[in-house]
Design an enzyme around this catalytic site. Structure first.
Site, PDB file in Angstrom:
ATOM      1  N   HIS A   1       0.840  -1.190   0.000  1.00 22.97           N
ATOM      2  CA  HIS A   1       0.000   0.000   0.000  1.00 22.97           C
ATOM      3  C   HIS A   1       0.880   1.247   0.000  1.00 22.97           C
ATOM      4  O   HIS A   1       2.084   1.172   0.248  1.00 22.97           O
ATOM      5  CB  HIS A   1      -0.928  -0.024   1.212  1.00 22.97           C
TER       6      HIS A   1
ATOM      7  N   SER B   1      -3.442  -1.334 -11.072  1.00 20.34           N
ATOM      8  CA  SER B   1      -3.315  -0.847  -9.698  1.00 20.34           C
ATOM      9  C   SER B   1      -4.358  -1.542  -8.834  1.00 20.34           C
ATOM     10  O   SER B   1      -5.350  -2.092  -9.345  1.00 20.34           O
ATOM     11  CB  SER B   1      -3.515   0.665  -9.648  1.00 20.34           C
TER      12      SER B   1
ATOM     13  N   ASP C   1      -5.377  -6.372  -7.449  1.00 23.96           N
ATOM     14  CA  ASP C   1      -5.438  -7.400  -6.409  1.00 23.96           C
ATOM     15  C   ASP C   1      -6.272  -8.593  -6.878  1.00 23.96           C
ATOM     16  O   ASP C   1      -5.926  -9.753  -6.619  1.00 23.96           O
ATOM     17  CB  ASP C   1      -6.042  -6.830  -5.123  1.00 23.96           C
TER      18      ASP C   1
ATOM     19  N   HIS D   1     -10.799   0.321  -1.858  1.00 19.34           N
ATOM     20  CA  HIS D   1     -10.820  -0.989  -2.513  1.00 19.34           C
ATOM     21  C   HIS D   1     -10.556  -2.107  -1.507  1.00 19.34           C
ATOM     22  O   HIS D   1      -9.940  -3.114  -1.825  1.00 19.34           O
ATOM     23  CB  HIS D   1      -9.828  -1.029  -3.687  1.00 19.34           C
TER      24      HIS D   1
END
Length: 293
Positions: free
Chosen positions: A162, A217, A223, A250
């Site tokens: 992050h 991203s 992810d 997110h």
């Protein structure tokens, strides 16, 4: 060393469930290390019924989860002032579709482990890998049964961080560039992947090919893309430097990746903090040196 221990029902409901696979593989090392396992009620009872760790003084029973057992583990990961009640981390074998895996105490257990730089271990593969690393740190000989976790040349590694953790990820990758370059493939999301590539090119990696294969991203679905690799058993290890202090739009995508890892519990290792990543690397280097001797 003291670890909290809990397992969702899936992992102790049958003779060959995940908790028992881990214990059968690692019980000798648990005894060698003198590891204390502070197990929540139902998990403890399942171990005893299975006849595993019989006579091991380090197996301690905590209350059932409904009576606050998991909450006690969270408090003891943080540490109780003035009391000899501090855990060095936690193993929580998660069934991703068990509702209790998203109860506040379950989420808090991981969060406090990450904040305090302690291991949070949520898959059978991670638990086996962690035991071998601790054996190496204790000066014991490598276990050939753990060689599969060190066969980096045939594995894919995901490197995710992050925003607040990106500098630490870059520092980690730069310090251990030689070992991380042994992986057959490295993948990452968006900005993290680009910055890792720039670091690698500055270290002499060929400019015409990426060191990290970049996905979208995180907020744009990266992810989820990496979660699919994990589910397809095409990504064997995830190093995920998560910032536990910031709410993220997110969050669902992050949870999706974490659930994917626990879905393939025997196939994926997940490392959740810079402190644990550094300890993993130290064990990898020491183990490799021992294997050369």
């Amino acid at each position: 060393m003291r670890l909290g221990l809990a397992a969702n029902r899936l992992h102790h409901a049958t003779r060959d469930a995940g908790l028992f696979r881990w214990l059968r593989a690692c019980a000798p090392a648990i005894r060698e290390l003198g590891l204390e396992l502070h197990a929540v009620g139902r998990t403890h009872d399942a171990i005893v019924r299975a006849g595993l760790l019989a006579g091991h003084p380090g197996l301690k029973r905590y209350p059932y989860g409904r009576d606050g057992g998991l909450m006690r583990l969270v408090a003891e990961v943080v540490g109780m002032p003035g009391e000899d009640r501090t855990l060095d981390g936690a193993i929580y074998l998660i069934d991703p579709v068990d509702p209790s895996s998203v109860f506040p105490e379950a989420v808090a257990l991981k969060r406090q482990c990450v904040i305090h730089g302690k291991p949070f271990i949520s898959t059978v593969a991670s638990a086996c890998d962690w035991i071998e690393n601790e054996r190496i740190h204790a000066g014991l000989d490598p276990d050939p049964a753990a060689d599969r976790f060190h066969a980096f040349e045939s594995q894919t590694l995901a490197l995710i961080a992050h925003d607040a953790m990106k500098p630490q990820m870059l520092a980690f990758a730069a310090e251990h560039f030689d070992v991380l370059s042994r992986f057959a493939r490295r993948v990452g999301t968006g900005t993290t992947g680009q910055r890792l590539n720039e670091m690698a090119w500055s270290r002499g990696w060929p400019q015409d090919r990426p060191w990290v294969d970049r996905f979208q991203s995180g907020p744009m679905g990266g992810d989820a893309q990496i979660a699919d690799l994990v589910l397809q058993r095409q990504c064997q290890r995830v190093v995920f430097f998560e910032d536990p202090h910031v709410a993220r739009q997110h969050e669902a995508d992050i949870q999706l990746l974490e659930r994917a890892v626990t879905t393939v519990t025997d196939a994926a290792v997940c490392i959740t903090s810079p402190a644990m990543a550094a300890r993993w690397m130290a064990a990898v280097r020491r183990r490799a040196a021992l294997r050369r001797c």
